[in-house]
Motif scaffolding. Structure first.
Motif, mmCIF file in Angstrom:
data_model
loop_
_atom_site.group_PDB
_atom_site.id
_atom_site.type_symbol
_atom_site.label_atom_id
_atom_site.label_comp_id
_atom_site.label_asym_id
_atom_site.label_seq_id
_atom_site.Cartn_x
_atom_site.Cartn_y
_atom_site.Cartn_z
ATOM 1 N N VAL A 63 0.851 -1.298 -0.140
ATOM 2 C CA VAL A 63 -0.175 0.060 -0.065
ATOM 3 C C VAL A 63 0.763 1.171 -0.075
ATOM 4 C CG1 VAL A 63 -1.742 1.217 1.258
ATOM 5 C CG2 VAL A 63 -1.732 -1.266 1.240
ATOM 6 N N PHE A 64 0.531 2.237 -0.830
ATOM 7 C CA PHE A 64 1.174 3.504 -1.004
ATOM 8 C C PHE A 64 0.427 4.616 -0.630
ATOM 9 C CE2 PHE A 64 3.750 0.423 -3.251
ATOM 10 C CZ PHE A 64 4.971 0.736 -3.016
ATOM 11 N N SER A 65 0.875 5.811 -0.168
ATOM 12 C CA SER A 65 0.128 6.936 0.138
ATOM 13 C C SER A 65 -0.415 7.667 -1.103
ATOM 14 C CB SER A 65 1.173 7.842 0.985
ATOM 15 O OG SER A 65 2.012 8.423 0.567
ATOM 16 N N THR A 70 2.986 5.694 -5.704
ATOM 17 C CA THR A 70 4.136 6.265 -5.399
ATOM 18 C C THR A 70 4.122 6.997 -4.102
ATOM 19 O OG1 THR A 70 2.969 8.469 -6.449
ATOM 20 C CG2 THR A 70 4.597 7.230 -7.887
ATOM 21 N N GLY A 71 4.782 7.999 -3.837
ATOM 22 C CA GLY A 71 4.644 8.466 -2.265
ATOM 23 C C GLY A 71 5.250 7.442 -1.162
ATOM 24 N N ARG A 72 4.725 7.692 -0.055
ATOM 25 C CA ARG A 72 5.115 6.910 1.044
ATOM 26 C C ARG A 72 4.519 5.450 1.161
ATOM 27 N NH1 ARG A 72 3.078 6.396 6.033
ATOM 28 N NH2 ARG A 72 1.466 7.810 5.525
ATOM 29 N N TYR A 73 5.380 4.622 1.354
ATOM 30 C CA TYR A 73 5.103 3.366 1.638
ATOM 31 C C TYR A 73 4.558 3.192 2.987
ATOM 32 C CZ TYR A 73 5.517 -1.537 3.634
ATOM 33 O OH TYR A 73 4.967 -2.735 4.026
ATOM 34 N N VAL A 74 3.220 2.345 2.886
ATOM 35 C CA VAL A 74 2.186 2.548 3.832
ATOM 36 C C VAL A 74 2.230 1.177 4.861
ATOM 37 C CG1 VAL A 74 -0.031 2.792 4.829
ATOM 38 C CG2 VAL A 74 0.746 4.454 3.186
ATOM 39 N N GLU A 81 -5.079 -11.875 4.009
ATOM 40 C CA GLU A 81 -5.380 -10.912 5.212
ATOM 41 C C GLU A 81 -6.161 -9.488 4.259
ATOM 42 O OE1 GLU A 81 -1.776 -9.177 6.730
ATOM 43 O OE2 GLU A 81 -1.522 -10.941 7.847
ATOM 44 N N ARG A 82 -6.967 -8.805 5.501
ATOM 45 C CA ARG A 82 -7.623 -7.659 5.118
ATOM 46 C C ARG A 82 -7.336 -6.595 5.684
ATOM 47 N NH1 ARG A 82 -12.987 -5.424 6.414
ATOM 48 N NH2 ARG A 82 -14.027 -4.813 4.566
ATOM 49 N N GLU A 83 -7.116 -5.533 5.052
ATOM 50 C CA GLU A 83 -6.669 -4.259 5.783
ATOM 51 C C GLU A 83 -7.309 -3.013 5.433
ATOM 52 O OE1 GLU A 83 -3.673 -1.856 8.171
ATOM 53 O OE2 GLU A 83 -3.725 -4.300 7.579
ATOM 54 N N ILE A 84 -7.689 -2.217 6.434
ATOM 55 C CA ILE A 84 -8.392 -1.000 6.281
ATOM 56 C C ILE A 84 -7.361 0.117 6.719
ATOM 57 C CG2 ILE A 84 -10.230 0.559 6.959
ATOM 58 C CD1 ILE A 84 -11.812 -2.060 7.558
ATOM 59 N N ASP A 85 -7.027 1.261 5.891
ATOM 60 C CA ASP A 85 -6.110 2.081 6.040
ATOM 61 C C ASP A 85 -6.689 3.383 5.597
ATOM 62 O OD1 ASP A 85 -3.525 3.529 5.121
ATOM 63 O OD2 ASP A 85 -2.841 2.082 6.271
ATOM 64 N N GLY A 88 -3.951 5.174 2.371
ATOM 65 C CA GLY A 88 -3.558 4.626 1.342
ATOM 66 C C GLY A 88 -4.553 5.074 0.187
ATOM 67 N N GLN A 89 -3.809 5.356 -1.147
ATOM 68 C CA GLN A 89 -4.409 5.777 -2.214
ATOM 69 C C GLN A 89 -4.117 4.716 -3.293
ATOM 70 O OE1 GLN A 89 -4.103 9.778 -3.654
ATOM 71 N NE2 GLN A 89 -4.511 10.352 -1.360
ATOM 72 N N SER A 90 -3.139 3.721 -3.253
ATOM 73 C CA SER A 90 -2.901 2.919 -4.287
ATOM 74 C C SER A 90 -2.346 1.588 -3.750
ATOM 75 C CB SER A 90 -1.818 3.567 -5.492
ATOM 76 O OG SER A 90 -0.708 3.849 -4.972
#
Length: 94
Positions: A63-65, A70-74, A81-85, A88-90
């Motif tokens: 997941v990236f910001s 691109t941007g920050r690795y989140v 697994e399932r993740e809610i963040d 994240g935008q991509s």
């Protein structure tokens, strides 16, 4: 000269051999904010928050910001697994 020619031939053969191997998509499905992607590969953007990733593939999803992976690795969402963040935008599938 012999060593240079041998190195050139070996390098060319390696490049051709490695280039002939097809890129493989992750097996399974990736669900990003309710949209399913079968046998995904590469980058997927979203414009909805929070980002919800349900990784039903056999590989990790990163997941990236920012859009375009691109941007920050989140974070990484591992297989099963399932993740809610909130940040994240991509996501990128190997």
């Amino acid at each position: 000269m012999k060593h240079t020619l041998a190195a050139l031939v070996l390098t060319s053969f390696s490049a051709l051999t490695l280039g002939a191997v097809p890129a493989q998509a992750a097996g399974g499905s990736l669900v990003v904010n309710g949209t399913e992607h079968r046998d995904p590969r590469g980058c997927y953007d979203t414009d909805r928050w929070p980002l919800v990733v349900d990784n039903r593939t056999d590989g990790p999803v990163h997941v990236f910001s920012d859009p375009g992976c691109t941007g920050r690795y989140v974070t990484t969402v591992n297989p099963g697994e399932r993740e809610i963040d909130e940040h994240g935008q991509s996501v990128y599938v190997e």
